[in-house]
Design a protein around this motif. Structure first.
Motif, short mmCIF file in Angstrom:
data_model
loop_
_atom_site.label_atom_id
_atom_site.label_comp_id
_atom_site.label_asym_id
_atom_site.label_seq_id
_atom_site.Cartn_x
_atom_site.Cartn_y
_atom_site.Cartn_z
N SER A 113 12.07 8.48 26.00
CA SER A 113 12.31 7.05 26.19
C SER A 113 13.47 6.54 25.34
O SER A 113 13.94 5.44 25.55
CB SER A 113 11.04 6.26 25.84
N LYS A 114 13.91 7.33 24.37
CA LYS A 114 15.04 6.92 23.54
C LYS A 114 15.80 8.15 23.10
O LYS A 114 15.25 9.25 23.03
CB LYS A 114 14.56 6.12 22.34
N PRO A 115 17.10 8.00 22.79
CA PRO A 115 17.90 9.16 22.41
C PRO A 115 17.52 9.68 21.04
O PRO A 115 17.04 8.93 20.19
CB PRO A 115 19.33 8.59 22.40
N PRO A 116 17.72 11.00 20.79
CA PRO A 116 17.44 11.54 19.46
C PRO A 116 18.42 10.99 18.44
O PRO A 116 19.50 10.53 18.77
CB PRO A 116 17.63 13.06 19.65
N GLN A 117 18.01 11.05 17.17
CA GLN A 117 18.85 10.51 16.10
C GLN A 117 20.06 11.41 15.86
O GLN A 117 20.05 12.59 16.22
CB GLN A 117 18.03 10.39 14.81
N SER A 118 21.10 10.84 15.25
CA SER A 118 22.26 11.64 14.87
C SER A 118 21.83 12.73 13.90
O SER A 118 20.90 12.56 13.12
CB SER A 118 23.32 10.75 14.23
N VAL A 119 22.53 13.87 13.96
CA VAL A 119 22.06 15.05 13.23
C VAL A 119 22.52 15.08 11.78
O VAL A 119 21.89 15.72 10.95
CB VAL A 119 22.53 16.33 13.96
N GLN A 120 23.66 14.44 11.46
CA GLN A 120 24.15 14.38 10.07
C GLN A 120 24.31 15.77 9.46
O GLN A 120 23.90 16.02 8.33
CB GLN A 120 23.20 13.53 9.21
N MET A 121 24.91 16.69 10.20
CA MET A 121 25.19 18.02 9.69
C MET A 121 26.60 18.15 9.15
O MET A 121 26.96 19.18 8.56
CB MET A 121 24.99 19.07 10.79
N ALA A 161 31.00 14.94 15.79
CA ALA A 161 30.34 16.06 15.15
C ALA A 161 28.86 15.81 14.91
O ALA A 161 28.05 16.75 14.95
CB ALA A 161 31.04 16.38 13.82
N ASN A 162 28.48 14.56 14.66
CA ASN A 162 27.08 14.26 14.37
C ASN A 162 26.30 13.75 15.58
O ASN A 162 25.16 13.31 15.44
CB ASN A 162 27.00 13.24 13.22
N HIS A 163 26.92 13.82 16.75
CA HIS A 163 26.21 13.49 17.99
C HIS A 163 25.30 14.67 18.35
O HIS A 163 25.75 15.82 18.39
CB HIS A 163 27.22 13.24 19.11
N PRO A 164 24.00 14.44 18.61
CA PRO A 164 23.07 15.54 18.87
C PRO A 164 23.41 16.36 20.10
O PRO A 164 22.98 17.51 20.22
CB PRO A 164 21.72 14.84 19.03
N GLY A 165 24.21 15.79 21.04
CA GLY A 165 24.58 16.54 22.22
C GLY A 165 25.89 17.28 22.08
O GLY A 165 26.27 18.05 22.97
N LYS A 194 21.38 7.74 31.31
CA LYS A 194 20.54 6.58 30.95
C LYS A 194 20.12 6.63 29.48
O LYS A 194 20.09 5.60 28.79
CB LYS A 194 19.32 6.51 31.85
N ILE A 195 19.82 7.84 28.99
CA ILE A 195 19.46 7.97 27.58
C ILE A 195 20.68 7.74 26.70
O ILE A 195 20.59 7.11 25.64
CB ILE A 195 18.83 9.36 27.32
N GLU A 196 21.83 8.24 27.15
CA GLU A 196 23.06 8.02 26.40
C GLU A 196 23.43 6.54 26.35
O GLU A 196 24.01 6.07 25.37
CB GLU A 196 24.20 8.82 27.03
N TRP A 197 23.12 5.83 27.41
CA TRP A 197 23.38 4.39 27.41
C TRP A 197 22.59 3.71 26.29
O TRP A 197 23.10 2.80 25.63
CB TRP A 197 23.02 3.77 28.76
#
Length: 452
Positions: free
Chosen positions: A59-67, A161-165, A383-386
């Motif tokens: 229902s919502k996008p995953p959080q940024s990964v911060q790697m 870089a910190n985008h989970p996708g 839709k999730i990316e939106w």
């Protein structure tokens, strides 16, 4: 390409933090009738990657990964006058285990960032890739422009870089890590020309696309409205910047005039008064210039970034239409192969020939089912990316506005302090004049007024 995973695995080998595989989703099953006998072929046998869920329930996008911690800095002009360009030092610190080192740096030019953006868009259909600043041929070596571009590139690569996708994308790793970047991207392009990515990029939709999902029509209209509002905001900020420049110039001229007056043949006290006032005006001009620079770094930069981000959203929408075209192509191919099989079945009694056609039909059906699944996956991913785009937009504008207001309030306080110091100096001198006149018995209000 395939479905989303329910959890993110930073060490996954598929190069995508969303956890989807390049293997077709689901086992395609084909039932082909041959002269009163039905054969059922299961095309994929217990392939664990085929059972990766599409994660449609997210229902919502995953959080940024911060790697990653990445900085783009030290811009340097290189090359001869004809081919001159700016190179940047891209320094990276990462905890991603797929990288050779945890800390490293490389040299990159603007066109390399363009390549990275295009590669990430092609590799990740449905993902809204953070945009790079637009190309500008005029004034591209001016200090203000180079610094504004550096800041935009720094923010962009950090978000990528910190985008989970995108954090495990192989082209991102190539960009950040390669010491022979120009040669490596030539090899990468050669690989793409022989792979599935090239086939997808050159496919042409067999039929016109008609939108059937009202959600996309609503969001497209919203994007058009948002784009108009951002353009209006940019125009307003350009007008403010022009006013700041005019005010800065006026303050400079006033300070120069006061300095000239302070050197005129007048009383020492009045000369010092003009000199101190000139210092206040110079300080006011300095603060005005700092505020103009801060406007670019904070609020104006964010407005321009999201003006570009709208185009990235449209690119993600377009990738879905491209997937639809691929699906229609494979469906048409499946119908063609199936029709040929029916003709061959009626005309031929050769079992081996019939078995070949059955296999061909099954393969075509599997490809069609995979293309359909890919279209559905990309639709849900967009839709999730939106949601991510919407949440980050609110947070980015909130942070930028807070930084903009805090900086402006701080500079106004500093300017008020300068005027208060000047006022104290005037009051002190007025008091000295009053005391002096009292001692000589010659006190009147006109003397105090003239001192002030």
């Amino acid at each position: 390409m395939g479905g989303w995973g329910d959890t993110w695995n930073p060490g996954s080998s598929n190069g995508n933090a969303y956890g989807y595989s390049e293997t077709p989703v689901g086992a395609a099953k084909s039932s082909i009738a041959t002269e009163g006998q039905t054969e059922t072929k299961e095309q994929d046998e217990e392939d664990p990657e085929d059972n990766i869920p599409l994660a449609h329930s997210l229902s919502k996008p995953p959080q940024s990964v911060q790697m990653y911690t990445i900085t783009v800095g030290d811009p340097q002009k290189v090359g001869d006058p004809i081919s001159a360009h700016i190179i940047y030092t891209v320094q990276t610190t990462t905890t991603n285990p797929t990288y050779k080192k945890q800390m490293f740096s490389v040299l990159r030019r603007y066109s390399d960032f363009v390549w990275l953006y295009d590669a990430l868009c092609a590799n990740n259909p449905g993902v809204i890739v953070p945009p790079i600043p637009e190309k500008n041929s005029l004034g591209r070596f001016q200090d203000a422009f180079v610094e504004a571009r550096r800041l935009a590139l720094n923010k962009c690569i950090q978000k990528m870089a910190n985008h989970p996708g995108l954090c495990n994308d192989k082209d991102l790793q190539l960009f950040l890590e390669s010491d022979n970047f120009a040669l490596d991207i030539k090899h990468r392009k050669a690989e793409e020309n022989t792979g599935l990515l090239s086939i997808l990029s050159t496919s042409i939709a067999s039929s016109k696309f008609y939108e059937t999902d009202d959600w996309f029509d609503t969001k497209k209209a919203y994007l058009d409205s948002l784009e108009g509002q951002l353009k209006g905001l940019v125009r307003s900020m350009e007008a403010v910047a022009k006013q700041r420049a005019e005010q800065s110039q006026a303050l400079s001229e006033l300070a120069d005039a006061l300095e000239i007056l302070s050197g005129a043949d007048i009383s020492k006290q009045l000369s010092n008064t003009f000199s101190q006032l000139a210092i206040v005006q110079k300080r006011a001009r300095k603060l005005q210039d700092e505020q103009a620079q801060q406007d670019v770094v904070t609020f104006a930069g964010t407005v321009e970034e999201y003006g570009r981000m709208i185009n990235s959203v449209r690119v993600a929408f377009a990738s879905r239409i491209k997937c639809f075209g691929q699906w229609q192509n494979t469906e048409n191919e499946f119908r063609r192969v199936k029709a040929n099989h029916e003709k061959a079945r009626k005309a031929s009694k050769n079992p081996e020939r019939l078995h070949y056609h059955i296999q061909e039909v099954a393969d075509a059906e599997r490809k069609a089912m995979h293309s359909k699944s890919e279209f559905e996956r990309v639709t849900k991913l967009v839709k999730i990316e939106w949601q991510r785009f919407d949440m980050e937009r609110v947070e980015d504008f909130k942070r930028s506005l807070e930084a903009f207001l805090e900086g402006m309030i701080g500079r106004q306080k500093e300017l008020i302090g300068a005027w208060e110091e000047y006022q104290s100096l005037l009051l002190q001198r007025s008091g000295t004049n009053v005391s002096s006149n009292t001692a000589t018995g010659d006190v009147d209000t006109s003397t105090i007024s003239s001192a002030a």
